[in-house]
Design a protein around this motif. Structure first.
Motif, short mmCIF file in Angstrom:
data_model
loop_
_atom_site.label_atom_id
_atom_site.label_comp_id
_atom_site.label_asym_id
_atom_site.label_seq_id
_atom_site.Cartn_x
_atom_site.Cartn_y
_atom_site.Cartn_z
N PRO A 177 54.13 1.98 35.20
CA PRO A 177 54.91 2.89 34.35
C PRO A 177 55.88 2.14 33.43
CG PRO A 177 54.84 3.68 36.62
CD PRO A 177 54.25 2.30 36.63
N ALA A 178 56.06 2.69 32.24
CA ALA A 178 56.97 2.09 31.27
C ALA A 178 58.41 2.23 31.75
CB ALA A 178 56.80 2.78 29.92
N ASN A 179 59.29 1.40 31.18
CA ASN A 179 60.71 1.46 31.54
C ASN A 179 61.36 2.74 31.03
OD1 ASN A 179 60.69 -1.05 32.85
ND2 ASN A 179 60.98 -2.13 30.91
N GLU A 180 60.94 3.17 29.84
CA GLU A 180 61.51 4.39 29.27
C GLU A 180 60.52 5.53 29.44
OE1 GLU A 180 62.89 3.99 25.29
OE2 GLU A 180 64.08 2.19 25.69
N ILE A 181 60.96 6.59 30.09
CA ILE A 181 60.11 7.75 30.36
C ILE A 181 60.75 8.98 29.73
CG2 ILE A 181 59.11 9.21 32.17
CD1 ILE A 181 59.11 6.78 34.00
N ALA A 182 59.95 9.71 28.95
CA ALA A 182 60.45 10.92 28.30
C ALA A 182 60.68 12.02 29.32
CB ALA A 182 59.45 11.38 27.24
N PRO B 211 61.37 14.15 34.36
CA PRO B 211 60.54 13.10 33.74
C PRO B 211 59.09 13.55 33.57
CG PRO B 211 61.85 12.23 35.56
CD PRO B 211 61.97 13.71 35.64
N SER C 87 56.69 11.90 34.08
CA SER C 87 55.91 11.32 35.18
C SER C 87 55.52 12.39 36.20
CB SER C 87 56.71 10.21 35.87
OG SER C 87 57.97 10.69 36.32
N SER D 118 51.07 5.76 31.00
CA SER D 118 52.01 4.64 30.87
C SER D 118 53.42 5.06 31.26
CB SER D 118 52.00 4.09 29.45
OG SER D 118 52.68 4.97 28.55
N GLN D 119 53.71 6.36 31.23
CA GLN D 119 55.03 6.86 31.62
C GLN D 119 55.01 7.47 33.02
OE1 GLN D 119 57.33 8.92 28.66
NE2 GLN D 119 56.40 7.82 26.97
#
Length: 503
Positions: free
Chosen positions: A99-104, A258, A260, A292-293
């Motif tokens: 997972p990316a560091n920044e998650i919407a 998130p 996620s 990715s998120q």
């Protein structure tokens, strides 16, 4: 804009981007004169293809030439034969996406068990077809006028089906029906559920709960028509139960969650030749962003990966995932052997009219909805999805049946691509509709949410379109209504899969 598109240097055919009249030339790109009228989306030969030769699209085989095909000829059912899968089933593993560091975030509902919801519905489910009328009468009481007093509720719906009796415990159909009902009853998009039984059916409420682990309580309730003394008493009792659940839900509010925690079901229906060129790969690009998120995407419709299974098998998380996928395809090979055309029967008249000749060709486009992430798990129909990332759930290619299984597995949102104009909804999960070409988007504007035809028109690339889809997924998850929700779709499309006798 070019008149045709060659998808791979290994392809002996090109795709007509608009209708090509007989006698037109494909110059300057190809020194070929069209020998007959070619509809948009259909294939044109640019080299001689000998009888028995493989015909490729996107560099993958979609069938064998059933006769000699000359440059400029229309390549379709009359000269391209289904040959069974030609895919390599070698398994190669790939590391899971981190997972990316920044998650919407999206604005959703947080349930007591921690799961995330995108909608706030009350559901009335049935154990058996015989209780369908009572369930519909209970839900029907809560008209738009009645619901004005309860603005925190998105609606009250009855989801009925045609089964529940004449099927025995332990059979695949009973297992799938119970998994489906339990998945819906516990679905986060339902803030409350009433299960309505007749009383004498095979699918008894207590057996449903025992076999699936479903727990009755304040938010999941039940009633039995025969115990209550008939139709009217049951309707009145059901209305009272729903009113109590609505009152309990009054304090629910949307909050940042998130992405996620989004679980997105991927569907394509009424496909055409452009599905694999615009909407499906663009949805795949959106899936790659979601994965990715830390989010989850469910690819399904097992007959519609047949012939393109190598694309998934080259990126499984481990050997077991690959073997499970192959086992599903082997089962389907036997299951479809009873059909006159086996797997190839899947391609419908609408698909073929849109330029798709064989199931192998259709599958190439269908698989692209899954993007490029590793395949992390394979599930049976309506099994709860536990893994994050891209996963696969077994189902038929019929969209209502497939999407029903995805929602039962936990999908809190559906994204559905169409090139012919499918009309579809899947409550309690909102369903986004993506048109593959601009003409169908314009013709069926009230049913479509996004026009992916701009990719074909040269106004946007796949990655840009994927970002547009991803951002619309967030808005939809946050409460923005989809076209199908505005039109009232979603109740009739509840269709559990049945494969046994008498069902």
């Amino acid at each position: 804009m070019a008149a045709v598109l060659r998808l791979s240097a290994n392809d002996p055919v090109v795709i007509a981007l608009s209708p090509l009249p007989k006698g037109s030339t494909l110059a300057p790109d190809f020194p070929v004169t069209v020998t007959t009228d070619i509809p948009a989306g259909h294939k044109v030969a640019i080299t001689r293809i000998a009888e028995g030769d493989r015909v490729n699209r996107l560099g993958h085989p979609i069938g064998l030439a059933s006769q000699e095909i000359l440059p400029g000829d229309h390549v379709h059912e009359h000269n391209l034969a289904y040959s069974g899968t030609l895919a390599n089933r070698a398994i190669n593993t790939r590391d899971r996406v981190q997972p990316a560091n920044e998650i919407a975030n999206f604005l959703g509902f947080r349930r007591p068990d921690g799961r995330a919801a995108t909608r706030n519905y009350i559901g009335v489910l049935t154990t058996v077809n015989c209780s369908a009328r009572v369930a519909r009468m209970i839900a029907g009481h809560f008209t738009a006028e009645v619901l004005e007093a309860y603005p925190w509720i998105d609606g009250v719906m009855a989801l009925t089906h045609t089964s529940g009796c004449s099927i025995s415990d332990g059979t695949p159909s009973m297992d799938m029906l119970r998994r489906t009902l339990a998945g819906y009853a516990a679905h986060p998009n339902f803030v409350g559920v009433l299960i309505v039984g007749l009383g004498c059916e095979d699918n008894q409420i207590d057996l449903l709960c025992r076999e699936t682990g479903l727990k009755l309580g304040m938010n999941i309730r039940s009633l039995t028509i025969q115990d209550l003394g008939g139709t009217t008493a049951s309707i009145n009792a059901g209305i009272a139960e729903v009113e109590q659940m609505i009152a309990l839900a009054k304090e629910t509010r949307r909050e940042p969650i998130p992405v996620s925690e989004l679980v997105v079901g991927l569907q394509c229906g009424g496909s055409d030749s452009f599905s694999g060129l615009s909407a499906n790969p663009a949805l795949g690009a959106a899936v790659d962003i979601l994965v990715s998120q830390g989010g989850t995407a469910i690819l399904s419709e097992t007959p519609e990966i047949y012939g393109a299974e190598n694309i998934l098998l080259q990126r499984v998380a481990d050997e077991e995932v690959g073997r499970k996928l192959i086992d599903l395809l082997t089962w389907w090979d036997g299951y479809t052997s009873k059909e006159p055309h086996g797997f190839d029967h899947n391609a419908s008249p609408g698909n073929r009219a849109g330029g798709l000749t064989t199931i192998l060709e259709k599958s190439l486009g269908a698989v692209s909805k899954g993007g490029s992430s590793s395949l992390n798990a394979v599930y049976h129909y309506a099994e709860p999805v536990r893994e994050k990332g891209l996963v696969f759930m077994d189902s038929p290619g019929f969209d209502p049946v497939s999407a029903t299984g995805q929602v039962a597995s936990g999908a809190n949102l559906i994204v559905f691509t169409t090139g012919r104009g499918s009309c579809f909804g899947c409550r309690p999960s909102p369903s986004l509709k993506l048109a593959t070409n601009t003409p169908i988007y314009n013709r069926m504007r009230e049913d479509m949410d996004i026009n992916c035809g701009v990719v074909i028109d040269g106004q946007m690339n796949i990655e840009e379109m994927g970002r547009v889809i991803f951002e619309q997924i967030i808005r939809t998850a946050s409460g923005e209504k989809t076209a199908s929700e505005i039109l009232g779709y979603g109740d009739d499309e509840f269709a559990p899969w049945h494969i046994n006798a008498w069902t």
